[in-house]
Design an enzyme around this catalytic site. Structure first.
Site, PDB file in Angstrom:
ATOM      1  CB  THR A 275     -34.216  29.531  58.231  1.00 55.02           C
ATOM      2  OG1 THR A 275     -35.475  28.891  57.742  1.00 55.02           O
ATOM      3  CG2 THR A 275     -34.405  30.840  59.349  1.00 55.02           C
TER       4      THR A 275
ATOM      5  CD  GLU B 108     -41.838  26.371  52.508  1.00 49.84           C
ATOM      6  OE1 GLU B 108     -41.554  26.460  51.418  1.00 49.84           O
ATOM      7  OE2 GLU B 108     -42.995  26.392  52.948  1.00 49.84           O
TER       8      GLU B 108
ATOM      9  CG  LEU C 212     -42.346  23.506  55.130  1.00 46.19           C
ATOM     10  CD1 LEU C 212     -42.083  22.350  56.207  1.00 46.19           C
ATOM     11  CD2 LEU C 212     -42.052  22.721  53.647  1.00 46.19           C
TER      12      LEU C 212
ATOM     13  CE  LYS D 248     -38.619  29.929  58.915  1.00 47.04           C
ATOM     14  NZ  LYS D 248     -39.763  29.027  58.795  1.00 47.04           N
TER      15      LYS D 248
ATOM     16  CG  LEU E  77     -52.648  31.862  72.774  1.00 53.83           C
ATOM     17  CD1 LEU E  77     -53.880  32.778  73.161  1.00 53.83           C
ATOM     18  CD2 LEU E  77     -51.454  32.550  73.678  1.00 53.83           C
TER      19      LEU E  77
ATOM     20  CB  CYS F 105     -37.847  25.679  62.926  1.00 54.05           C
ATOM     21  SG  CYS F 105     -37.821  24.959  61.126  1.00 54.05           S
TER      22      CYS F 105
ATOM     23  CE  LYS G 250     -32.331  25.657  61.846  1.00 53.76           C
ATOM     24  NZ  LYS G 250     -32.748  26.838  61.071  1.00 53.76           N
TER      25      LYS G 250
HETATM   26  N1  LIG Z   1     -37.973  21.659  58.787  1.00 54.31           N
HETATM   27  C1  LIG Z   1     -38.779  22.596  58.936  1.00 54.31           C
HETATM   28  O1  LIG Z   1     -39.663  22.598  59.190  1.00 54.31           O
HETATM   29  C2  LIG Z   1     -38.326  23.850  58.418  1.00 54.31           C
HETATM   30  C3  LIG Z   1     -39.428  24.778  57.977  1.00 54.31           C
HETATM   31  C4  LIG Z   1     -39.155  26.012  57.550  1.00 54.31           C
HETATM   32  C5  LIG Z   1     -37.719  26.156  57.173  1.00 54.31           C
HETATM   33  N2  LIG Z   1     -36.650  25.279  57.255  1.00 54.31           N
HETATM   34  C6  LIG Z   1     -35.416  25.681  57.093  1.00 54.31           C
HETATM   35  O2  LIG Z   1     -34.979  25.043  55.841  1.00 54.31           O
HETATM   36  C7  LIG Z   1     -33.713  24.624  56.014  1.00 54.31           C
HETATM   37  C8  LIG Z   1     -33.679  23.007  55.799  1.00 54.31           C
HETATM   38  O3  LIG Z   1     -34.153  22.160  56.822  1.00 54.31           O
HETATM   39  P1  LIG Z   1     -34.523  20.788  56.616  1.00 54.31           P
HETATM   40  O4  LIG Z   1     -35.346  20.435  57.888  1.00 54.31           O
HETATM   41  O5  LIG Z   1     -35.039  20.451  55.566  1.00 54.31           O
HETATM   42  O6  LIG Z   1     -33.194  20.094  56.713  1.00 54.31           O
HETATM   43  P2  LIG Z   1     -32.644  18.386  56.790  1.00 54.31           P
HETATM   44  O7  LIG Z   1     -31.568  18.419  57.713  1.00 54.31           O
HETATM   45  O8  LIG Z   1     -34.019  17.702  56.763  1.00 54.31           O
HETATM   46  O9  LIG Z   1     -32.354  18.639  55.139  1.00 54.31           O
HETATM   47  C9  LIG Z   1     -31.017  19.298  54.696  1.00 54.31           C
HETATM   48  C10 LIG Z   1     -30.562  18.432  53.708  1.00 54.31           C
HETATM   49  O10 LIG Z   1     -29.263  19.141  52.860  1.00 54.31           O
HETATM   50  C11 LIG Z   1     -28.442  18.416  52.445  1.00 54.31           C
HETATM   51  N3  LIG Z   1     -27.321  18.972  51.986  1.00 54.31           N
HETATM   52  C12 LIG Z   1     -26.189  19.564  53.211  1.00 54.31           C
HETATM   53  N4  LIG Z   1     -25.233  20.208  52.415  1.00 54.31           N
HETATM   54  C13 LIG Z   1     -25.570  20.073  51.230  1.00 54.31           C
HETATM   55  C14 LIG Z   1     -24.839  20.414  49.867  1.00 54.31           C
HETATM   56  N5  LIG Z   1     -23.825  21.279  49.865  1.00 54.31           N
HETATM   57  N6  LIG Z   1     -25.563  20.303  48.698  1.00 54.31           N
HETATM   58  C15 LIG Z   1     -26.507  19.547  48.631  1.00 54.31           C
HETATM   59  N7  LIG Z   1     -27.316  18.941  50.003  1.00 54.31           N
HETATM   60  C16 LIG Z   1     -26.697  19.185  51.205  1.00 54.31           C
HETATM   61  C17 LIG Z   1     -28.485  17.190  53.558  1.00 54.31           C
HETATM   62  O11 LIG Z   1     -27.816  16.141  53.113  1.00 54.31           O
HETATM   63  C18 LIG Z   1     -29.945  17.059  53.917  1.00 54.31           C
HETATM   64  O12 LIG Z   1     -30.532  16.126  53.020  1.00 54.31           O
HETATM   65  C19 LIG Z   1     -33.128  24.989  57.144  1.00 54.31           C
HETATM   66  O13 LIG Z   1     -32.460  26.192  56.981  1.00 54.31           O
HETATM   67  C20 LIG Z   1     -34.349  25.178  58.063  1.00 54.31           C
HETATM   68  O14 LIG Z   1     -34.119  25.932  59.152  1.00 54.31           O
HETATM   69  C21 LIG Z   1     -36.895  24.155  58.011  1.00 54.31           C
END
Ligand SMILES: NC(=O)c1ccc[n+]([C@@H]2O[C@H](COP(=O)([O-])OP(=O)(O)OC[C@H]3O[C@@H](n4cnc5c(N)ncnc54)[C@H](O)[C@@H]3O)[C@@H](O)[C@H]2O)c1
Length: 428
Positions: free
Chosen positions: A122, A150, A152, A203, A249, A259, A262
């Site tokens: 995001t 995404e 989810l 998003k 609600l 999410c 932030k």
């Molecule tokens: N968690 C959720 O429910 C959710 C839902 C929708 C969108 N998002 C978005 O998706 C993104 C990821 O969220 P998440 O919860 O999976 O994060 P997370 O912290 O669980 O995972 C991020 C991963 O990226 C890796 N990483 C960091 N820098 C890297 C690089 N240069 N190369 C390779 N790997 C690298 C980290 O080691 C970590 O394993 C965020 O932007 C978040 O806002 C999250």
């Protein structure tokens, strides 16, 4: 046998990356997963799953032959054209999104007209445009870019990935956008094919709207407490109106997680940086912060001073069915309780390992009933099913006090009251 589906790469194997990898592998793609976290990659290579998400371990095991884990980008670039980016974008102190991990990925890409970055992380609106400018400056103009946010939810992430309400693809109407659409085609989901900036905004706006719904019903709950109405009845009566809907609600002690906090703050900052004061989101954030603290008011009302009082926290994860502790309400609550002199004993069925890293001065129990031993009060912070079904008579025998604050309105008040305890929910 070679798969007919396009192989893909996933960069970042956290909640989103691992679920994306598992989901596309389930649909038949070979998936090359890359992460900078050596320990995480080693665990994944051994077949261990570093996060808790229902169904994920089984899905990864089922598709083990199609999944490759490593720290190097080269094998991913060799085998896949589409590189899904799922690295973290945490908030900075100013509330903007920290894009350093995204930029590390962008900088690591070679010049290529055969590859595309597909952004699942995001990111603020304008990130795609700025990455394309960076590619131009680095002599990588032919590297394609797609925004594919995404949606989810942790706790049902794999199911959400495989049955999405919609798939959003923002691109320049090139081969990469077509390839992403094709990859998602078997899911038969509604498709929103749009430009990159609009995809990025969809998003942020979706999360901001859901957070607004939560803060709205929390304010209604607070007014219900003052006026004698029952917010659960109110929410039911409101939600049956199709224009409103029943989802989100549910009043409680505020939203947390990786999410909503932030993303809401990132959208507010994005608007501010563009010269627009997003008043509504300022209020949504403030209401959420105050909501977490209302539990303190309820405890003081029943117990007076909290100095030396034992308070049990049931549930620590930001929601059930996850071990994710990011921005969990329990963190604020345990810090506030200790600041007011209380002793905190906590229990969570899954998140204890993560919680131990983040919560100082807290005693951890092995079960809900053990957490309640000698407690003057108990706060249900996360609506894990085992708390909904807790034997409150057994609980009453363990507690020295009688106060039960149901921070998620998930317990039948009569079960608590029949055990001789005092029940207090949110807005009812
Ligand atoms: N968690 C959720 O429910 C959710 C839902 C929708 C969108 N998002 C978005 O998706 C993104 C990821 O969220 P998440 O919860 O999976 O994060 P997370 O912290 O669980 O995972 C991020 C991963 O990226 C890796 N990483 C960091 N820098 C890297 C690089 N240069 N190369 C390779 N790997 C690298 C980290 O080691 C970590 O394993 C965020 O932007 C978040 O806002 C999250």
């Amino acid at each position: 046998m070679a798969s007919e589906r396009a192989p893909i790469a996933v960069i970042g194997t956290g909640y989103v990356g691992l679920v994306t990898a598992a989901g596309f592998a389930e649909l038949g793609s070979e998936v090359w997963c890359v992460d900078v976290d050596a320990d995480k990659i080693a665990r994944l290579q051994r077949g261990e799953i570093p996060i808790y998400e229902p169904g994920l371990a089984e899905c990864l095991a089922r598709n083990r032959g199609r999944l490759h884990f490593g720290r190097e980008l080269a094998p991913a670039l060799e085998h896949a054209r589409l590189l899904f980016v799922a690295v973290g974008t945490p908030p900075t102190y100013s509330g903007d999104a920290d894009l350093s991990a995204v930029h590390a990925v962008v900088d690591a890409m070679p010049a290529s007209d055969q590859h595309a970055l597909v952004m699942k992380s995001t990111v603020p609106v304008g990130t795609g445009a700025s990455i394309k400018r960076i590619f131009d400056e680095q002599g990588k103009s032919a590297f394609a870019y797609v925004s594919c946010p995404e949606f989810l939810k942790e706790g049902s992430a794999l199911q959400d990935f495989l049955s999405p309400d919609r798939v959003v693809v923002g691109d320049d109407r090139d081969w990469a956008g077509d390839a992403v659409v094709e990859l998602y085609a078997p899911l038969d989901a509604a498709l929103v094919r749009t430009d990159i900036a609009s995809a990025e905004m969809i998003k942020l706006a979706a999360n901001a709207f859901l957070a607004t719904k939560i803060s709205f019903i929390n304010e209604i709950a607070n007014v219900c407490e003052e006026t004698g109405a029952d917010v659960l009845e109110v929410a039911r009566g409101m939600g049956l109106d199709h224009r409103i809907g029943t989802h989100f609600l549910r009043p409680g002690i505020g939203f947390g997680g990786s999410c909503f906090p932030k993303d809401v703050s990132a959208l507010k900052q994005l608007a501010g940086n563009s010269g627009y004061h997003f008043q509504l989101l300022t209020a949504v954030i403030e209401v959420n912060e105050l909501q977490k603290r209302r539990v303190m008011g309820k405890l003081h009302k029943h117990l007076g001073s909290l100095v030396g009082k034992k308070v049990a926290l049931l549930g620590l994860a930001f929601k059930p069915n996850t071990d994710d502790m990011r921005e969990a309400s329990s963190l604020v609550l345990s810090a506030r309780l200790q600041a007011d002199g209380a002793m905190v004993r906590a229990y969570d069925p899954i998140a204890e390992e993560e919680a131990r890293k983040l919560m100082g001065g807290v005693e951890f129990a092995d079960s809900a009933l053990q957490a309640l031993d000698g407690a003057h009060a108990c706060v249900v912070v996360t609506e894990w099913p085992e708390f909904v079904e807790l034997d409150w008579r057994a609980a009453a025998e363990r507690m020295v006090g009688a106060v039960v604050i149901d921070g998620r309105n998930c317990i039948a008040p009569e079960h608590v009251r029949d055990a001789g305890l005092v029940y207090e929910g949110i807005g009812r």
